[in-house]
Design a protein around this motif. Structure first.
Motif, short mmCIF file in Angstrom:
data_model
loop_
_atom_site.label_atom_id
_atom_site.label_comp_id
_atom_site.label_asym_id
_atom_site.label_seq_id
_atom_site.Cartn_x
_atom_site.Cartn_y
_atom_site.Cartn_z
N GLY A 1 -10.19 -31.67 -156.51
CA GLY A 1 -11.00 -32.88 -156.57
C GLY A 1 -11.84 -32.85 -157.83
O GLY A 1 -11.44 -32.24 -158.83
N LEU B 1 -8.82 -39.16 -157.46
CA LEU B 1 -9.26 -38.42 -158.64
C LEU B 1 -8.63 -39.03 -159.88
O LEU B 1 -7.40 -39.17 -159.94
N SER C 1 0.37 -38.90 -157.23
CA SER C 1 -0.30 -39.21 -158.50
C SER C 1 0.56 -40.18 -159.29
O SER C 1 1.79 -40.19 -159.14
N SER D 1 -11.82 -28.10 -154.28
CA SER D 1 -10.43 -28.09 -153.85
C SER D 1 -10.14 -29.25 -152.91
O SER D 1 -11.06 -29.77 -152.24
N ASN E 1 -5.17 -38.17 -145.76
CA ASN E 1 -4.78 -37.44 -144.55
C ASN E 1 -4.03 -38.37 -143.61
O ASN E 1 -4.62 -39.01 -142.76
N ASP F 1 -7.71 -30.04 -149.77
CA ASP F 1 -6.86 -29.34 -148.80
C ASP F 1 -5.71 -30.22 -148.33
O ASP F 1 -5.91 -31.41 -148.06
N GLY G 1 -5.18 -38.36 -152.50
CA GLY G 1 -4.91 -37.49 -151.34
C GLY G 1 -5.36 -38.24 -150.10
O GLY G 1 -6.50 -38.71 -150.04
C1 BT5 Z 1 -11.79 -36.05 -154.22
O1 BT5 Z 1 -12.59 -35.14 -154.86
O2 BT5 Z 1 -12.04 -36.57 -153.17
C2 BT5 Z 1 -10.48 -36.33 -154.92
C3 BT5 Z 1 -9.32 -35.70 -154.22
C4 BT5 Z 1 -8.01 -36.06 -154.87
C5 BT5 Z 1 -6.86 -35.28 -154.29
C6 BT5 Z 1 -5.55 -35.75 -154.85
S1 BT5 Z 1 -4.19 -35.15 -153.96
C7 BT5 Z 1 -3.10 -35.67 -155.17
C8 BT5 Z 1 -3.77 -35.36 -156.51
N1 BT5 Z 1 -3.50 -34.00 -156.92
C9 BT5 Z 1 -4.63 -33.27 -157.00
O3 BT5 Z 1 -4.69 -32.07 -157.33
N2 BT5 Z 1 -5.69 -34.03 -156.63
C10 BT5 Z 1 -5.29 -35.38 -156.31
P1 BT5 Z 1 -14.11 -34.85 -154.49
O4 BT5 Z 1 -14.86 -36.16 -154.44
O5 BT5 Z 1 -14.55 -33.83 -155.47
O6 BT5 Z 1 -14.04 -34.27 -153.02
C11 BT5 Z 1 -13.58 -32.98 -152.74
C12 BT5 Z 1 -14.18 -32.56 -151.41
O7 BT5 Z 1 -13.53 -33.27 -150.33
C13 BT5 Z 1 -13.99 -31.08 -151.07
O8 BT5 Z 1 -15.02 -30.30 -151.63
C14 BT5 Z 1 -14.05 -31.09 -149.54
O9 BT5 Z 1 -15.39 -31.12 -149.10
C15 BT5 Z 1 -13.45 -32.44 -149.18
N3 BT5 Z 1 -12.03 -32.32 -148.82
C16 BT5 Z 1 -11.09 -31.45 -149.30
N4 BT5 Z 1 -9.89 -31.70 -148.77
C17 BT5 Z 1 -10.06 -32.74 -147.91
C18 BT5 Z 1 -9.19 -33.48 -147.08
N5 BT5 Z 1 -7.88 -33.22 -147.01
N6 BT5 Z 1 -9.73 -34.49 -146.32
C19 BT5 Z 1 -11.03 -34.78 -146.40
N7 BT5 Z 1 -11.90 -34.14 -147.18
C20 BT5 Z 1 -11.43 -33.13 -147.95
#
Ligand code: BT5
Length: 245
Positions: free
Chosen positions: A44, A117, A60, A49, A136, A51, A134
Motif C-alpha cells: 500500500g 494505490l 493493476s 503491506s 476483498n 494482505d 486490492g
Molecule cells: C492501500 O494502501 O489501501 C492500497 C492497497 C493497494 C493494493 C493493491 S493490490 C494490487 C496492487 N498491487 C500492489 O502491490 N498493491 C496494489 P494503504 O492506504 O497504505 O493501506 C494499507 C493498510 O490497509 C495496511 O497497513 C493494513 O492496515 C490494511 N490492509 C492490508 N491488507 C488489507 C486487506 N486485504 N483488506 C483491508 N485492509 C487491508
C-alpha cells in the motif's frame, strides 16, 4: 478528449505485486492490465503491506501520459474510486453503507473492503502511471478493520468477472476526466458528506490524529478540512495523511 485506452487484461497465476510487475516493465505499458490469482507481496502507501486472501482481487492497470495529459493523474484515482464503487454496487445493488474514503479506500460498514494505490515514474518525457486495486472479494485478512464482499453478502464474484465489469464502469465514466467539477461531484456523492466529523493524521501514530470537519475536495486532489481545535482550514495531502470517521 479520451485519455483512457481499452485495457488488455492479462491474467497470471502468481506475482509478488501487480503494481511492481507493471512498473518493472520498461516501456509499452499503456493499456496493459494485470490480474493475479495470487499476490504474495502486495503493498500500500508508504511501504505498508496489502494482505491477499485467495479469491480476492489483485489488479493493476497502466497508462503512459505525455505533456498536458500528465495533469490528469490526481483525477485518475478519483475516477477509479467511482468505477470501483459502481462495480461493487452492480454485483450487490442492495449493499448498504458502502462509501469512498479519501484518498483511496472503499469502505463497507465502516471497514475496509478495497484499497487503491497510484504509483508513477517519469520515463523520458512520459509519465508511467500504475493504478492498483486490492479488493476483498472472497475473504478478509485477519485485521480488525477489514471486510470482504463475500462475508457481507454471500456473493462469490470471480476476480476475472469483477475486473471485466470494473473496466466497463471505468470506460463508461471516462469522460469525467475532462470535467473535474463533475468528477468531484460523482466522487463526493459516493463519499462522506461535507460537514461530517473526521479524524486526520498519521495512522501509524494514533496519538497524532486530530478532529476536524470535512469541507470537500480541492482540484489538486487534496482534501480540505477545518481543524476543530485550531479553528483553521487544512489541505490534506494523500501521501502522508490518513482519515478516520
Ligand atoms: C492501500 O494502501 O489501501 C492500497 C492497497 C493497494 C493494493 C493493491 S493490490 C494490487 C496492487 N498491487 C500492489 O502491490 N498493491 C496494489 P494503504 O492506504 O497504505 O493501506 C494499507 C493498510 O490497509 C495496511 O497497513 C493494513 O492496515 C490494511 N490492509 C492490508 N491488507 C488489507 C486487506 N486485504 N483488506 C483491508 N485492509 C487491508
Amino acid at each position: 478528449m479520451s485519455y483512457l485506452p481499452e485495457f488488455q487484461l492479462e491474467i497470471v497465476a502468481e506475482v509478488s505485486s501487480t503494481n511492481a510487475a507493471l512498473l518493472a516493465l520498461s516501456s509499452g505499458i499503456h493499456g496493459i492490465a494485470l490480474l493475479a490469482k495470487k499476490q504474495t507481496a502486495g503493498h500500500g502507501r508508504r511501504g505498508r503491506s496489502w494482505d491477499f486472501v485467495e479469491g480476492n482481487l489483485a489488479l493493476s492497470f497502466a497508462l503512459e501520459l505525455s505533456g498536458e495529459a500528465q495533469s490528469i493523474v490526481p483525477r485518475l484515482s478519483f475516477l477509479t474510486g467511482v468505477a470501483l464503487f459502481d462495480t461493487v454496487r452492480s454485483f450487490a445493488p442492495e449493499l448498504d453503507a458502502l462509501i469512498l474514503k479519501w484518498p483511496n479506500d472503499l469502505m463497507l460498514r465502516g471497514k475496509k473492503l478495497a484499497g487503491l494505490l497510484v504509483e508513477a515514474r517519469q520515463s523520458g518525457a512520459a509519465l508511467r502511471v500504475v493504478l492498483g486495486v486490492g479488493l476483498n472479494l472472497r475473504g478478509a485478512p485477519n485485521l480488525p478493520d477489514a471486510i470482504s464482499l463475500y462475508e457481507a453478502t454471500g456473493l462469490e464474484v470471480p476476480p476475472e468477472e469483477f475486473a471485466q465489469a470494473f473496466f466497463l464502469h471505468l470506460s463508461s465514466h471516462a469522460s469525467l476526466l475532462d470535467d473535474y467539477t463533475k468528477l468531484r461531484a460523482a466522487w463526493e456523492r459516493r463519499s462522506l458528506k461535507a460537514g461530517e466529523t473526521v479524524f486526520y493524521g498519521d495512522r501509524d501514530h494514533p496519538a497524532s490524529m486530530r478532529r476536524a470537519t470535512l469541507l470537500g475536495l480541492l482540484g489538486s486532489g487534496a482534501l480540505l478540512v477545518r481543524d476543530e481545535a485550531r479553528g483553521e482550514e487544512v489541505a490534506l495531502l494523500s501521501e502522508d495523511t490518513s482519515l478516520r470517521f
